[in-house]
Design a protein around this motif. Structure first.
Motif, PDB file in Angstrom:
ATOM      1  N   HIS A 259       0.796  -1.228   0.000  1.00 19.78           N
ATOM      2  CA  HIS A 259       0.000   0.000   0.000  1.00 19.78           C
ATOM      3  C   HIS A 259       0.831   1.283   0.000  1.00 19.78           C
ATOM      4  O   HIS A 259       0.682   2.110   0.892  1.00 19.78           O
ATOM      5  N   VAL A 260       1.697   1.445  -0.960  1.00 25.01           N
ATOM      6  CA  VAL A 260       2.414   2.714  -1.077  1.00 25.01           C
ATOM      7  C   VAL A 260       2.033   3.360  -2.405  1.00 25.01           C
ATOM      8  O   VAL A 260       1.508   2.704  -3.294  1.00 25.01           O
ATOM      9  N   LYS A 261       2.333   4.679  -2.504  1.00 29.11           N
ATOM     10  CA  LYS A 261       1.910   5.386  -3.720  1.00 29.11           C
ATOM     11  C   LYS A 261       2.655   4.882  -4.947  1.00 29.11           C
ATOM     12  O   LYS A 261       2.071   4.708  -6.006  1.00 29.11           O
ATOM     13  N   PRO A 263       5.054   1.883  -5.642  1.00 30.07           N
ATOM     14  CA  PRO A 263       5.862   0.707  -5.324  1.00 30.07           C
ATOM     15  C   PRO A 263       7.005   0.584  -6.319  1.00 30.07           C
ATOM     16  O   PRO A 263       6.873   1.036  -7.461  1.00 30.07           O
ATOM     17  N   LEU A 279       9.632   4.565   2.531  1.00 28.48           N
ATOM     18  CA  LEU A 279       8.174   4.577   2.435  1.00 28.48           C
ATOM     19  C   LEU A 279       7.631   5.964   2.099  1.00 28.48           C
ATOM     20  O   LEU A 279       6.652   6.078   1.366  1.00 28.48           O
ATOM     21  N   TYR A 280       8.288   7.001   2.641  1.00 33.08           N
ATOM     22  CA  TYR A 280       7.714   8.350   2.489  1.00 33.08           C
ATOM     23  C   TYR A 280       8.538   9.272   1.591  1.00 33.08           C
ATOM     24  O   TYR A 280       8.045  10.299   1.152  1.00 33.08           O
ATOM     25  N   CYS A 285       9.067   5.818  -2.408  1.00 27.94           N
ATOM     26  CA  CYS A 285       7.658   5.474  -2.631  1.00 27.94           C
ATOM     27  C   CYS A 285       6.684   6.640  -2.476  1.00 27.94           C
ATOM     28  O   CYS A 285       5.512   6.516  -2.835  1.00 27.94           O
ATOM     29  N   ILE A 288       2.109   6.663   1.784  1.00 27.26           N
ATOM     30  CA  ILE A 288       1.135   5.580   1.759  1.00 27.26           C
ATOM     31  C   ILE A 288       0.004   5.964   0.810  1.00 27.26           C
ATOM     32  O   ILE A 288      -0.348   7.134   0.707  1.00 27.26           O
ATOM     33  N   ARG A 289      -0.586   4.999   0.140  1.00 29.62           N
ATOM     34  CA  ARG A 289      -1.619   5.273  -0.867  1.00 29.62           C
ATOM     35  C   ARG A 289      -2.780   6.068  -0.254  1.00 29.62           C
ATOM     36  O   ARG A 289      -3.134   5.838   0.917  1.00 29.62           O
ATOM     37  N   LEU A 294      -0.078   4.442   8.021  1.00 27.63           N
ATOM     38  CA  LEU A 294       0.673   3.193   7.983  1.00 27.63           C
ATOM     39  C   LEU A 294       0.287   2.350   9.191  1.00 27.63           C
ATOM     40  O   LEU A 294       0.248   2.844  10.319  1.00 27.63           O
ATOM     41  N   VAL A 335       4.081  -3.286   2.613  1.00 28.85           N
ATOM     42  CA  VAL A 335       3.484  -2.222   3.413  1.00 28.85           C
ATOM     43  C   VAL A 335       1.976  -2.425   3.544  1.00 28.85           C
ATOM     44  O   VAL A 335       1.288  -2.690   2.555  1.00 28.85           O
ATOM     45  N   ASP A 337      -1.515  -0.520   4.981  1.00 31.48           N
ATOM     46  CA  ASP A 337      -2.090   0.715   5.514  1.00 31.48           C
ATOM     47  C   ASP A 337      -3.223   0.385   6.491  1.00 31.48           C
ATOM     48  O   ASP A 337      -3.504  -0.780   6.756  1.00 31.48           O
TER      49      ASP A 337
END
Lengths: 471, 204
Positions: A259-261, A263, A279-280, A285, A288-289, A294, A335, A337
Motif C-alpha cells: 500500500h504505497v503510492k 511501489p 516509504l515516504y 515510494c 502511503i496510498r 501506515l 506495506v 495501511d
C-alpha cells in the motif's frame, strides 16, 4: 530525480550511487554489445591481472555482505572451504521466491553479463572449478536472457577454456528449477541440483563450504552478491566501502510493495537509508496510498517479523534491525495501511509457508498446516478464543523460546536472523509462524474481534446427553 | 504419451554431459519431456530413467516434488494467478474470483475446450506490479478484471501465440557450450589437484 523505464517494469532509478543497476537505463542492457560498451568484463580483466589470493583479499576487505537473506560476508564464506580438498564448486542461487522479493530476477533479466562476470571473478578468487547457475523455474525470461548471454560469452572467449587467453578455465552451466520455494535454502538447492527432491540437509556439522554438491566444498552465493563483484574489481574495495556504512558497505536492492503510492525496486545505500525514507521519501515510494495511515510493514521478506510505525527510523542496517526484533532478509518490504485486514494478511503468508513446506521436518509439515487451518477459521469467523492460544502453542513447537531473538553478541555476531531456537532444519517452519506471531502480538484485538464468543460445549456434557445418564 | 524423440535425446545427452554426475540433469530433462508432450508422461519418465541411469521411481520421486511438472495433460495455457501477500493486498482474490467466473471453472481445473488451466500461484517475484499473473510463465502485471478479460479473449483468438508458447515450453533459448570452448565435466573423484590458476601468480 527519479525515473522509471518501460523496459524494466518495477525498477526505479534515482540520483544515488549505482553498483549493480548502472545499465538498467539502456533498453538493450542485456546484450553483450551494450555490456562491452559500458565497461563490461573490465572487472574480470582486473581480477585476472592479479593473483587469485589478492582478488579474494579485495573482496574480504570490501565486506560484501551476502544479499540472499543471512547477510554473511562473501569473502569470509569463500575462506571456509577445507584446505586441499578439490574440486570445489560455485552454485549461484537464483531461485528467488521469498514473498515480496525481487531483485535477482531483474538482475538476471536486465544484466545477465554482469552476473556471469561476477561468477567468473568468484571462481577465480576462490579456486572453484565449475559454476552452476540455478535459476528459478518460473522465470522463463531470466532463463532466456542468461542462456543467450552465456552463449555470447562462450563465443567471445569470456567463459570456458583459457578465458581471455589466460590459464583460468571455468564452465558456467545454466540450471533451472521446477517450482519449489524451499530450494532457495542452500542445502536444498544442492539437493535439487543433484537431481533429488529439494529437501534441506541437516547442518551443522556440514555446511556446504565443507561438504556440498557431490560431497565437495561448495560455495553458494546469491545473484545480487555476485553482481557486485565486477564493480568492486573495477573500482577497488576502498571505493566500495566508501558507500554505505562500515558494517554494511555498498548498496543494496530493495523492493517495496503493497500500500504505497509508488511501489518499486530501488538500489539504495546500505546502512544509511531508513525505512521512513523508503516509504515516504519523494525519491522512493512517496508515502502511503491515498495518504492513509501506515499500520505495519514487513521489513525483510515474508519470513521477517513485522514492524510498526515505531521502527520507521531504523536504517537498512542488520546490526540495528536485528536487535529491534526482525531482519533485513532478502530486501523486501511489504506495506500495510490502516485499512488492512491484519488476520487475513497474516493468513496469506502462513498459507504460503504451509504450502511450501517440503515435509521433511514434522513441526513444519504438521505445524504449518495447523497454523493455516486455525488461522483460516479465525479469519472466516468460526474460530474461538482457544484458537488464538492454540496458534501460539503450535508456533512455539516450531520455534520455542524467545521470539524473535535477533542478536547474539556471544557468538561475535551483531545480528542473527530470527529465531534463536527452532525444531526444524531450515527456516520455512519458523517463517510460517513469524507472521502469525507478529500479527497476534501487535494486533491481538483484531483477532479477538473475529472469534466467535460462543462457548464450547464441554465434552462431558455431550457424552452425558447422548447416553442419557446425568451425573 | 511418449518417450523422448531422437532430437530430444540428443539434447538430453548434451545436458547430461555438463554435469559431473548424470542425475543432476534430471530436472532439465524432465522439462524437456514436458516441452515435448505438454506434460511429463509416464513413458517419458521411464525413458529418462534409462538416460540418466536411475530407476523410474527415482525420476518420479524427484519430479513429483516440483510443482511445475504436470503428470496429466493441462490446458494449452496455464494461467497462474499470484495470491501471496503483496498481490493479496492489491486485489488478487478479486482477480481470482473474476477468472473463475469468466472461465466457468474453479482454480485447479481446465476449461472444457482444453485452452486454459487456472491455478493459484505463490509469489512470482513481481510484487511491486501487483496483482500479477503468469501465462505459461510469461508475466502480466497490474492486472484488473478488465485486463484479464482482454487477456483471455486474446488467448482464445490465438493473438498471443507468437509471444506465449504452449504449455511445457519454458525458455525458448537453450544454452549451447561449443565443444572447443567448454572445459567439460569431470567426476569429482577424478580431481585431486588445485586448479591451475591458484599458483600464486596472476593469470594474465
Amino acid at each position: 530525480m527519479t525515473s522509471t523505464y518501460a523496459h524494466a517494469p518495477g525498477f526505479v532509478a534515482g540520483d544515488r550511487p549505482k553498483i549493480v543497476t548502472s545499465r538498467f537505463e539502456f533498453s538493450d542492457s542485456y546484450t553483450i554489445e551494450r555490456y562491452l560498451a559500458t565497461n563490461g568484463y573490465a572487472g574480470l580483466r582486473a581480477a585476472l591481472a592479479q593473483p587469485a589470493g589478492s582478488v579474494h583479499d579485495e573482496v574480504k576487505n570490501a565486506t560484501v555482505l551476502g544479499r540472499g537473506g543471512a547477510g554473511f560476508p562473501a569473502g569470509t564464506k569463500w575462506g571456509l572451504t577445507p584446505q586441499e580438498v578439490w574440486p570445489r564448486y560455485l552454485v549461484v542461487n537464483g531461485d528467488e521466491s521469498e514473498p515480496g522479493t525481487y531483485k535477482d530476477r531483474l538482475l538476471m533479466e536486465r544484466d545477465p553479463h554482469q552476473l556471469i562476470e561476477g561468477c567468473l571473478i568468484a571462481c577465480y578468487a576462490a579456486g572453484l572449478s565449475r559454476c552452476f547457475l540455478y535459476i528459478r523455474g518460473e522465470m522463463a525470461l531470466a532463463q532466456e536472457r542468461v542462456a543467450t548471454a552465456l552463449n555470447e560469452a562462450y563465443a567471445a572467449g569470456y567463459v570456458g577454456k583459457n578465458i581471455l587467453g589466460s590459464k583460468f578455465s571455468v564452465d558456467i552451466v545454466l540450471h533451472w528449477g521446477a517450482g519449489a520455494y524451499v530450494v532457495g535454502e542452500e542445502t536444498a538447492l544442492i539437493e535439487s541440483l543433484e537431481g533429488n527432491r529439494g529437501m534441506p540437509r541437516l547442518k551443522p556439522p556440514f555446511f556446504p563450504a565443507a561438504n556440498g554438491l557431490y560431497g565437495q566444498p561448495t560455495i553458494v552465493n546469491n545473484v545480487e552478491t555476485l553482481a557486485n563483484l565486477p564493480w568492486l574489481l573495477c573500482n577497488g574495495s576502498e571505493a566500495y566501502t566508501a558507500i554505505g556504512t562500515k558494517t554494511s558497505p555498498g548498496t543494496r536492492m530493495v523492493a517495496v510493495s503493497g500500500h504505497v503510492k509508488r511501489p518499486g525496486v530501488f538500489e539504495i545505500i546500505n546502512g544509511v537509508t531508513t525505512f521512513r525514507d523508503l516509504l515516504y521519501g519523494e525519491e522512493f515510494c512517496g508515502g502511503i496510498r491515498n495518504d492513509n495511515q501506515l499500520k505495519a510493514f514487513v521489513p525483510g521478506g515474508g519470513s521477517a517479523p513485522w514492524f510498526t510505525p515505531d521502527q520507521l527510523d531504523l536504517p537498512f542496517e542488520a546490526s540495528q534491525v536485528g536487535p529491534a526484533g526482525s531482519m533485513l532478509g532478502s530486501g523486501a518490504i511489504m506495506v500495510m495501511d490502516h485499512t488492512t485486514d491484519i488476520p487475513a494478511a497474516a493468513l496469506t503468508l502462513t498459507r504460503f509457508y504451509a504450502h511450501e513446506s517440503c515435509g521433511k521436518c514434522t513441526p513444519c509439515r504438521e505445524g504449518g498446516t495447523w497454523l493455516e487451518r486455525i488461522l483460516t477459521r479465525v479469519v472466516e469467523g468460526t474460530g474461538t478464543d482457544a484458537d488464538l492460544d492454540q496458534l501460539i502453542e503450535v508456533g512455539s513447537s516450531i520455534c520455542p523460546g524467545d521470539f524473535p531473538h535477533a542478536s547474539n553478541a556471544d557468538l561475535g555476531l551483531s545480528a542473527v536472523p530470527f529465531p534463536y531456537k527452532m525444531t526444524t532444519i531450515c527456516f520455512v517452519g519458523p517463517s510460517a509462524y513469524a507472521p502469525v506471531h507478529s500479527a497476534l502480538t501487535l494486533f491481538r484485538s483484531e483477532f479477538e474481534a473475529r472469534v466467535t464468543t460462543r462457548k464450547r460445549i464441554p465434552v462431558t456434557a455431550v457424552a452425558n446427553s447422548t447416553t442419557g445418564h446425568a451425573s | 504419451m511418449s518417450r523422448l524423440t531422437d532430437a530430444n535425446i540428443a539434447i538430453a545427452y548434451e545436458i547430461i554431459g555438463r554435469y559431473p554426475r548424470p542425475k543432476s540433469a534430471l530436472i532439465p530433462i524432465l522439462h524437456l519431456a514436458q516441452e515435448q508432450d505438454g506434460y511429463v508422461a509416464e513413458d517419458a519418465m521411464k525413458h529418462i530413467a534409462e538416460l540418466v541411469g536411475v530407476t523410474p521411481a527415482e525420476v518420479f520421486g524427484t519430479a513429483s516434488f516440483y510443482e511445475m511438472f504436470k503428470f496429466e495433460p493441462v490446458g494449452k495455457y496455464l494461467l497462474n494467478i499470484c495470491g501471496t501477500m503483496s498481490c493479496a493486498l492489491m486485489g488478487a482474490e478479486e482477480l481470482m474470483h473474476h477468472a473463475e467466473k469468466r472461465l466457468g471453472i474453479k482454480a485447479g481445473s481446465t476449461t472444457p475446450d482444453g485452452l486454459i488451466t487456472l491455478e493459484h500461484a505463490e509469489c512470482q517475484a513481481a510484487c511491486t506490479e501487483a496483482p500479477c499473473l503468469q501465462v505459461n510463465y510469461r508475466y502480466r502485471f497490474k492486472m484488473t478484471p478488465a485486463d484479464l478479460d482482454t487477456l483471455i479473449d486474446d488467448l482464445a483468438a490465438g493473438k498471443l501465440s507468437d509471444e506465449i508458447p504452449s504449455h511445457g515450453v519454458l525458455a525458448t533459448v537453450r544454452q549451447r557450450i561449443p565443444a572447443e570452448r567448454g572445459v567439460g565435466a569431470v567426476a569429482p573423484e577424478k580431481v585431486n589437484e588445485s586448479p591451475e590458476w591458484l599458483d600464486g601468480k596472476s593469470a594474465l
